[in-house]
Design a protein around this motif. Structure first.
Motif, short mmCIF file in Angstrom:
data_model
loop_
_atom_site.label_atom_id
_atom_site.label_comp_id
_atom_site.label_asym_id
_atom_site.label_seq_id
_atom_site.Cartn_x
_atom_site.Cartn_y
_atom_site.Cartn_z
N MET A 1 0.84 -1.17 0.00
CA MET A 1 0.00 0.00 0.00
C MET A 1 0.89 1.25 0.00
SD MET A 1 -3.14 0.80 2.40
CE MET A 1 -4.46 1.07 1.32
N ILE A 2 0.52 2.26 -0.73
CA ILE A 2 1.29 3.49 -0.87
C ILE A 2 0.88 4.46 0.23
CG2 ILE A 2 1.75 5.49 -2.33
CD1 ILE A 2 1.27 3.72 -4.73
N ASN A 3 1.86 5.02 0.91
CA ASN A 3 1.62 6.02 1.93
C ASN A 3 1.17 7.31 1.23
OD1 ASN A 3 2.18 8.32 3.62
ND2 ASN A 3 3.36 6.95 4.95
N ASP A 4 0.03 7.86 1.64
CA ASP A 4 -0.52 9.05 0.98
C ASP A 4 0.43 10.23 1.02
OD1 ASP A 4 -2.83 7.71 0.35
OD2 ASP A 4 -3.98 8.48 2.06
N GLU A 5 1.12 10.41 2.13
CA GLU A 5 2.04 11.54 2.27
C GLU A 5 3.18 11.44 1.25
OE1 GLU A 5 5.12 13.09 5.62
OE2 GLU A 5 3.11 12.51 6.31
N TYR A 6 3.74 10.25 1.09
CA TYR A 6 4.81 10.05 0.12
C TYR A 6 4.30 10.21 -1.31
CZ TYR A 6 7.84 8.41 3.84
OH TYR A 6 8.60 8.33 4.99
#
Length: 151
Positions: A1-6
């Motif tokens: 899952m991709i971190n939204d902040e990054y």
């Protein structure tokens, strides 16, 4: 899952809204300047013939490594003493009359002629990253991968 902040930071960077930090750009330019145009890369290989019973590092602090590519083999013995690096090497088969090697660090290049037996040496190099480039008349250069030599 991709971190939204990054993910958002990557989008801002791609859109040009977040400038690349100056130290990152400077480091990228410095590394790009170390490349040797058209060079083939020689990669390290494991070789029982140059290993010692104590492993790749001898009791005297020397480090033995072999690189192979483009029909050339580099055997390097790197010794660290008094905070400096000495390199004794051999390129084989003999790359021919007029062949040179550059023993490179990020801030220093020492050019040496290759003897008829393929031997060369360079002394007094600073510890850190090291690469050797063989220049043969009429052929593309062959460069070893960069290796880090620590005291």
């Amino acid at each position: 899952m991709i971190n939204d902040e990054y993910f958002l930071a990557a989008l801002r960077l791609a859109a040009g809204n977040d400038p690349i930090p100056s130290h990152v750009s400077a480091a990228a330019r410095e590394v790009y300047g170390l490349r040797v145009p058209r060079a083939r890369t020689a990669t390290p290989v494991e070789c029982a013939a140059i290993r010692t019973s104590s492993g790749p590092r001898d009791d005297d602090g020397s480090h033995l490594v072999r690189f192979v590519s483009a029909g050339l083999t580099f055997d390097l013995e790197v010794t660290v003493g008094d905070g400096l690096i000495d390199v004794a090497g051999q390129v084989f088969p003999y790359p021919g009359e007029g062949a040179l090697v550059d023993v490179k660090t990020p801030h220093l290049t020492l050019t040496r002629r290759i003897a008829h037996n393929g031997h060369f040496a360079a002394t007094g190099l600073p510890p850190g990253w090291l690469s050797v480039v063989c220049h043969r008349p009429g052929h593309a250069p062959v460069q070893t991968r960069w290796v880090r030599i620590r005291p």
